[in-house]
Design an enzyme around this catalytic site. Structure first.
Site, PDB file in Angstrom:
ATOM      1  N   GLU A 179      38.439  44.203  37.289  1.00 50.12           N
ATOM      2  CA  GLU A 179      38.039  43.744  38.233  1.00 50.12           C
ATOM      3  C   GLU A 179      36.386  42.834  37.424  1.00 50.12           C
ATOM      4  O   GLU A 179      36.026  42.904  35.931  1.00 50.12           O
ATOM      5  CB  GLU A 179      37.146  43.876  39.030  1.00 50.12           C
ATOM      6  CG  GLU A 179      36.943  43.876  40.055  1.00 50.12           C
ATOM      7  CD  GLU A 179      35.781  45.120  41.510  1.00 50.12           C
ATOM      8  OE1 GLU A 179      36.685  45.685  41.496  1.00 50.12           O
ATOM      9  OE2 GLU A 179      34.956  44.503  41.392  1.00 50.12           O
TER      10      GLU A 179
ATOM     11  N   GLU B  94      27.695  38.965  42.940  1.00 48.74           N
ATOM     12  CA  GLU B  94      27.105  39.977  44.456  1.00 48.74           C
ATOM     13  C   GLU B  94      25.623  40.013  44.197  1.00 48.74           C
ATOM     14  O   GLU B  94      24.951  39.621  43.856  1.00 48.74           O
ATOM     15  CB  GLU B  94      27.872  40.975  44.150  1.00 48.74           C
ATOM     16  CG  GLU B  94      29.217  41.230  43.121  1.00 48.74           C
ATOM     17  CD  GLU B  94      29.377  43.333  43.587  1.00 48.74           C
ATOM     18  OE1 GLU B  94      29.969  43.105  45.072  1.00 48.74           O
ATOM     19  OE2 GLU B  94      29.308  43.450  42.533  1.00 48.74           O
TER      20      GLU B  94
END
Length: 278
Positions: free
Chosen positions: A158, A163
């Site tokens: 991933e 974020e």
């Protein structure tokens, strides 16, 4: 010169692009349309998906995802939607957690992806965006493998390009997850940078993926990199195509770590453009 290869992966047609060292633009969306995003570029995730998040991701619902004035708006709303037989149906007026577990979705939002449409191996990505400002928000730009070649998460990897969580608004987070290095083992490769104006100004979140190095940029300035030092797939599964995800989560294990404020909704995650280069 690398060649563009087309494969039929059931439906729709999936574009797998092996990116080299040029700056050829191979994917772009400036969100100049009106209404929901271009379905030739984006599809949707749906439902309650991960991390104990509060939002129900809806599909092609303009209230949660629409284009206007050259930008994409992903909207988290407190509109108490009723979920019937696993599908989003109609408005309802209750936001209690008890009813949520019984099929209520007091928070709705959207997550769009290029899965099955465009997937890349080695490339440079730029996303210009302005983030929401509310306790509980968790917007992200990230990538997941087109197939679980090495196994299910985190084995096949991933990549978290950006974020942000509302309770620590002025910080931007970068990370990767692999079988050997991930947050479940508390040893994931991650980095945090200060950016006090994430919610008041647009910023360019950049990422460059090469065969032996991953590099993150903020407004064109390099902020973090991870170099391939181990050749085993457990440490470096980043040799297969990945697809792109833009999502706006609310609450959950990280976004809701310091609580949530339903009263501040709706909130918008605004994306000006997405560009992918060889």
């Amino acid at each position: 010169m690398k060649k563009v290869r087309l494969f039929l992966l059931s439906m729709p047609l999936c574009l797998l692009i092996s990116c080299g060292s040029t700056n050829e633009l191979v994917f772009e969306d400036n969100f100049d349309g009106i209404g929901i995003p271009d379905t030739s570029r984006w599809n949707y995730e749906e439902g309650y998906l991960r991390n104990g998040e509060l939002q129900y991701y809806t599909v092609a619902r303009p209230e949660n995802c629409y284009q206007k004035d050259g930008c994409l708006h992903i909207v988290a709303r407190n509109d108490s939607a009723w979920i019937e037989n696993g599908r989003f149906c109609k408005p309802w007026e209750n936001t209690t957690d008890t009813l949520r577990r019984a099929g209520m979705a007091p928070v709705t939002s959207a997550s769009i992806t290029t899965r099955g449409i465009a997937e890349w191996k080695y490339c440079r990505i730029e996303v210009r965006a302005k983030l929401p400002d509310c306790l509980g928000t968790w917007p992200a730009i990230w990538m997941m493998p087109a197939e679980d070649h090495y196994g299910t998460w985190p084995k096949s990897g991933e990549i978290d390009i950006m974020e942000n969580v509302g309770y620590d608004l002025g910080k931007v987070h970068y990370a990767i997850h692999t079988e050997k290095y991930n947050h479940m083992k508390n040893n994931q490769r991650r980095h945090t940078v200060d950016c006090p104006t994430v919610a008041s100004d647009f910023h360019i979140y950049g990422f460059e993926w090469r065969a032996d190095k991953l590099t993150w940029y903020l407004d064109g300035v390099e902020k973090y990199s991870v170099t391939k030092e181990e050749t085993d797939w457990e440490a470096w599964p980043f040799d297969r195509p990945f697809y792109l995800i833009l999502n706006f989560a609310f609450g959950g294990g990280w976004g809701g770590n310091q609580g949530v404020d339903l009263g501040c909704l709706p909130q918008e995650y605004i994306i000006d453009y997405v560009r992918v280069y060889r």
